[in-house]
Design a protein around this motif. Structure first.
Motif, PDB file in Angstrom:
ATOM      1  N   PRO A 145       0.845  -1.201   0.000  1.00 49.41           N
ATOM      2  CA  PRO A 145       0.000   0.000   0.000  1.00 49.41           C
ATOM      3  C   PRO A 145       0.880   1.251   0.000  1.00 49.41           C
ATOM      4  CG  PRO A 145      -0.710  -1.567   1.688  1.00 49.41           C
ATOM      5  CD  PRO A 145       0.620  -2.047   1.180  1.00 49.41           C
ATOM      6  N   PRO A 146       0.415   2.340  -0.609  1.00 51.47           N
ATOM      7  CA  PRO A 146       1.227   3.558  -0.633  1.00 51.47           C
ATOM      8  C   PRO A 146       1.673   3.986   0.763  1.00 51.47           C
ATOM      9  CG  PRO A 146      -0.626   3.777  -2.125  1.00 51.47           C
ATOM     10  CD  PRO A 146      -0.839   2.504  -1.367  1.00 51.47           C
ATOM     11  N   GLY A 147       2.964   4.226   0.887  1.00 55.40           N
ATOM     12  CA  GLY A 147       3.512   4.656   2.159  1.00 55.40           C
ATOM     13  C   GLY A 147       3.661   3.570   3.200  1.00 55.40           C
ATOM     14  N   ARG A 148       3.402   2.320   2.829  1.00 55.52           N
ATOM     15  CA  ARG A 148       3.478   1.218   3.797  1.00 55.52           C
ATOM     16  C   ARG A 148       4.381   0.095   3.265  1.00 55.52           C
ATOM     17  NH1 ARG A 148      -0.783   0.975   7.347  1.00 55.52           N
ATOM     18  NH2 ARG A 148       0.575  -0.495   8.455  1.00 55.52           N
ATOM     19  N   PRO A 149       5.653   0.379   3.033  1.00 53.69           N
ATOM     20  CA  PRO A 149       6.537  -0.651   2.454  1.00 53.69           C
ATOM     21  C   PRO A 149       6.699  -1.879   3.332  1.00 53.69           C
ATOM     22  CG  PRO A 149       7.796   1.231   3.242  1.00 53.69           C
ATOM     23  CD  PRO A 149       6.359   1.636   3.281  1.00 53.69           C
ATOM     24  N   GLU A 150       6.393  -1.752   4.623  1.00 48.60           N
ATOM     25  CA  GLU A 150       6.519  -2.911   5.513  1.00 48.60           C
ATOM     26  C   GLU A 150       5.440  -3.961   5.230  1.00 48.60           C
ATOM     27  OE1 GLU A 150       3.587  -0.184   7.508  1.00 48.60           O
ATOM     28  OE2 GLU A 150       5.455   0.050   6.363  1.00 48.60           O
ATOM     29  N   ARG A 151       4.400  -3.573   4.513  1.00 51.73           N
ATOM     30  CA  ARG A 151       3.323  -4.520   4.186  1.00 51.73           C
ATOM     31  C   ARG A 151       3.532  -5.078   2.775  1.00 51.73           C
ATOM     32  NH1 ARG A 151      -2.370  -1.922   5.421  1.00 51.73           N
ATOM     33  NH2 ARG A 151      -2.967  -3.959   4.603  1.00 51.73           N
ATOM     34  N   SER A 152       4.654  -5.716   2.574  1.00 57.36           N
ATOM     35  CA  SER A 152       5.029  -6.193   1.244  1.00 57.36           C
ATOM     36  C   SER A 152       4.187  -7.391   0.808  1.00 57.36           C
ATOM     37  CB  SER A 152       6.508  -6.586   1.229  1.00 57.36           C
ATOM     38  OG  SER A 152       6.854  -7.163  -0.012  1.00 57.36           O
ATOM     39  N   ARG A 153       3.870  -7.409  -0.477  1.00 57.41           N
ATOM     40  CA  ARG A 153       3.149  -8.543  -1.081  1.00 57.41           C
ATOM     41  C   ARG A 153       4.057  -9.329  -2.019  1.00 57.41           C
ATOM     42  NH1 ARG A 153      -1.018  -3.839  -2.456  1.00 57.41           N
ATOM     43  NH2 ARG A 153      -2.316  -3.857  -0.574  1.00 57.41           N
ATOM     44  N   ALA A 154       5.352  -9.166  -1.847  1.00 57.43           N
ATOM     45  CA  ALA A 154       6.313  -9.805  -2.751  1.00 57.43           C
ATOM     46  C   ALA A 154       6.130 -11.311  -2.813  1.00 57.43           C
ATOM     47  CB  ALA A 154       7.736  -9.458  -2.334  1.00 57.43           C
ATOM     48  N   ALA A 155       5.693 -11.918  -1.719  1.00 58.11           N
ATOM     49  CA  ALA A 155       5.543 -13.381  -1.692  1.00 58.11           C
ATOM     50  C   ALA A 155       4.534 -13.865  -2.728  1.00 58.11           C
ATOM     51  CB  ALA A 155       5.135 -13.839  -0.296  1.00 58.11           C
ATOM     52  N   GLU A 156       3.554 -13.024  -3.071  1.00 64.29           N
ATOM     53  CA  GLU A 156       2.558 -13.443  -4.064  1.00 64.29           C
ATOM     54  C   GLU A 156       3.178 -13.666  -5.433  1.00 64.29           C
ATOM     55  OE1 GLU A 156      -1.378 -11.279  -2.108  1.00 64.29           O
ATOM     56  OE2 GLU A 156      -0.578 -10.556  -4.016  1.00 64.29           O
ATOM     57  N   LEU A 157       4.274 -12.997  -5.713  1.00 65.60           N
ATOM     58  CA  LEU A 157       4.927 -13.143  -7.015  1.00 65.60           C
ATOM     59  C   LEU A 157       5.703 -14.446  -7.137  1.00 65.60           C
ATOM     60  CD1 LEU A 157       6.249  -9.514  -7.542  1.00 65.60           C
ATOM     61  CD2 LEU A 157       4.620 -10.698  -9.029  1.00 65.60           C
ATOM     62  N   ARG A 158       6.004 -15.072  -6.035  1.00 58.95           N
ATOM     63  CA  ARG A 158       6.845 -16.280  -6.069  1.00 58.95           C
ATOM     64  C   ARG A 158       5.996 -17.518  -6.333  1.00 58.95           C
ATOM     65  NH1 ARG A 158       9.626 -13.165  -1.970  1.00 58.95           N
ATOM     66  NH2 ARG A 158       8.645 -14.260  -0.228  1.00 58.95           N
ATOM     67  N   THR A 159       5.547 -17.640  -7.567  1.00 60.72           N
ATOM     68  CA  THR A 159       4.707 -18.774  -7.960  1.00 60.72           C
ATOM     69  C   THR A 159       5.535 -19.949  -8.472  1.00 60.72           C
ATOM     70  OG1 THR A 159       4.487 -18.039 -10.252  1.00 60.72           O
ATOM     71  CG2 THR A 159       2.911 -17.148  -8.659  1.00 60.72           C
TER      72      THR A 159
ATOM     73  N   ARG B 175       7.635   5.505 -10.924  1.00 54.14           N
ATOM     74  CA  ARG B 175       7.002   6.470 -10.021  1.00 54.14           C
ATOM     75  C   ARG B 175       5.757   5.889  -9.361  1.00 54.14           C
ATOM     76  NH1 ARG B 175       7.416  12.084 -13.625  1.00 54.14           N
ATOM     77  NH2 ARG B 175       9.672  11.966 -13.999  1.00 54.14           N
ATOM     78  N   ASP B 176       5.631   4.587  -9.352  1.00 57.59           N
ATOM     79  CA  ASP B 176       4.450   3.932  -8.790  1.00 57.59           C
ATOM     80  C   ASP B 176       4.461   4.049  -7.266  1.00 57.59           C
ATOM     81  OD1 ASP B 176       2.413   2.190  -7.974  1.00 57.59           O
ATOM     82  OD2 ASP B 176       2.773   0.825  -9.651  1.00 57.59           O
ATOM     83  N   PRO B 177       3.463   4.701  -6.652  1.00 58.90           N
ATOM     84  CA  PRO B 177       3.447   4.834  -5.195  1.00 58.90           C
ATOM     85  C   PRO B 177       3.218   3.509  -4.472  1.00 58.90           C
ATOM     86  CG  PRO B 177       1.402   5.673  -6.122  1.00 58.90           C
ATOM     87  CD  PRO B 177       2.319   5.387  -7.280  1.00 58.90           C
ATOM     88  N   PHE B 178       2.804   2.483  -5.222  1.00 59.00           N
ATOM     89  CA  PHE B 178       2.627   1.155  -4.643  1.00 59.00           C
ATOM     90  C   PHE B 178       3.941   0.355  -4.635  1.00 59.00           C
ATOM     91  CE2 PHE B 178      -1.620   2.434  -5.744  1.00 59.00           C
ATOM     92  CZ  PHE B 178      -2.442   1.833  -4.810  1.00 59.00           C
ATOM     93  N   GLY B 179       5.019   0.960  -5.108  1.00 58.32           N
ATOM     94  CA  GLY B 179       6.317   0.301  -5.081  1.00 58.32           C
ATOM     95  C   GLY B 179       6.609  -0.497  -6.333  1.00 58.32           C
ATOM     96  N   VAL B 180       7.854  -0.942  -6.423  1.00 58.47           N
ATOM     97  CA  VAL B 180       8.320  -1.725  -7.563  1.00 58.47           C
ATOM     98  C   VAL B 180       8.954  -3.014  -7.051  1.00 58.47           C
ATOM     99  CG1 VAL B 180       9.837  -1.779  -9.574  1.00 58.47           C
ATOM    100  CG2 VAL B 180       8.763   0.373  -8.896  1.00 58.47           C
ATOM    101  N   PRO B 181       8.454  -4.172  -7.467  1.00 59.85           N
ATOM    102  CA  PRO B 181       9.051  -5.436  -7.023  1.00 59.85           C
ATOM    103  C   PRO B 181      10.489  -5.580  -7.494  1.00 59.85           C
ATOM    104  CG  PRO B 181       6.863  -5.790  -7.955  1.00 59.85           C
ATOM    105  CD  PRO B 181       7.258  -4.379  -8.285  1.00 59.85           C
ATOM    106  N   VAL B 182      11.201  -6.492  -6.836  1.00 67.38           N
ATOM    107  CA  VAL B 182      12.590  -6.788  -7.181  1.00 67.38           C
ATOM    108  C   VAL B 182      12.619  -8.111  -7.942  1.00 67.38           C
ATOM    109  CG1 VAL B 182      14.879  -7.288  -6.254  1.00 67.38           C
ATOM    110  CG2 VAL B 182      13.452  -5.532  -5.180  1.00 67.38           C
TER     111      VAL B 182
END
Length: 204
Positions: A132-146, A157-164
């Motif tokens: 969520p914008p401004g909440r980098p501690e609430r990462s959803r990166a695990a969803e990408l690991r399929t 410039r995405d305020p929702f962040g950019v995955p690695v």
């Protein structure tokens, strides 16, 4: 002309718009919309335009809550359940071709969470909302690991962040783009087309 139809799901009717290539499809790409958006978002339409001509059937799915006229998204479990039901029908209609799932923002998350359940071969995640914008501690990166080949296309410039990137996940960062990817949808779609071609899921 695209085919418009309704598919019943346990969470209500979903709408599907399917665009078919001129010849037999070599792959099926199924795309979902963002939380409050629709399947006519510029990036989704641009992807359709870029890949139908190279042998890919594209189905854009409107979730039941949006069909019912609601903007607030349904709970994640309800989204996943409806999406899985739609994929079962689409897979039967296009038997024998590889199925790639994806979407933008919330739709990308749904596609990731259900990718293995629906036996997809890959995932296309547009504007994946890493947190969520401004909440980098609430990462959803695990969803990408399929474990499946996964393409992420995000704006720098995405305020929702950019995955690695890492493992099976490839990340393409589009300069100057925000979460809506509206600045150069055709450029983002070309990234998708090249990625699909590199895996043999297009005719050229």
């Amino acid at each position: 002309m695209p085919d418009h139809d309704v598919i019943d799901t346990p969470r209500g009717p979903a709408q599907v718009v399917t665009d078919l290539p001129a010849g037999p499809p070599v792959a099926l790409l199924v795309l979902g919309h963002g939380a409050g958006g629709d399947v006519d978002a510029p990036d989704l339409v641009a992807v359709r335009d870029a890949v139908v001509g190279v042998g890919v059937a594209v189905a854009r799915v409107t979730q039941p809550y949006r069909v019912a006229g609601r903007r607030a998204p349904a709970p994640a479990g309800h989204l996943d359940e409806a999406w899985t039901a739609v994929l079962a029908v689409l897979r039967a209609r296009h038997a024998g071709v590889p199925v790639v799932v994806g979407g933008r923002s919330s739709g990308a998350r749904v596609a990731c969470r259900t990718a293995t359940t629906v036996a997809a071969v890959g995932v296309v995640a547009l504007a994946f909302p890493l947190h969520p914008p401004g909440r980098p501690e609430r990462s959803r990166a695990a969803e990408l690991r399929t474990g499946l080949p996964t393409l992420v296309v995000n704006g720098d410039r995405d305020p929702f962040g950019v995955p690695v990137a890492g493992g099976a996940v490839e990340v393409v960062v589009r300069p100057g783009e925000r979460h809506d990817l509206r600045q150069d949808p055709a450029g983002s779609a070309e990234v998708v087309r090249r990625w699909l071609r590199g895996r043999g899921w297009t005719t050229g």
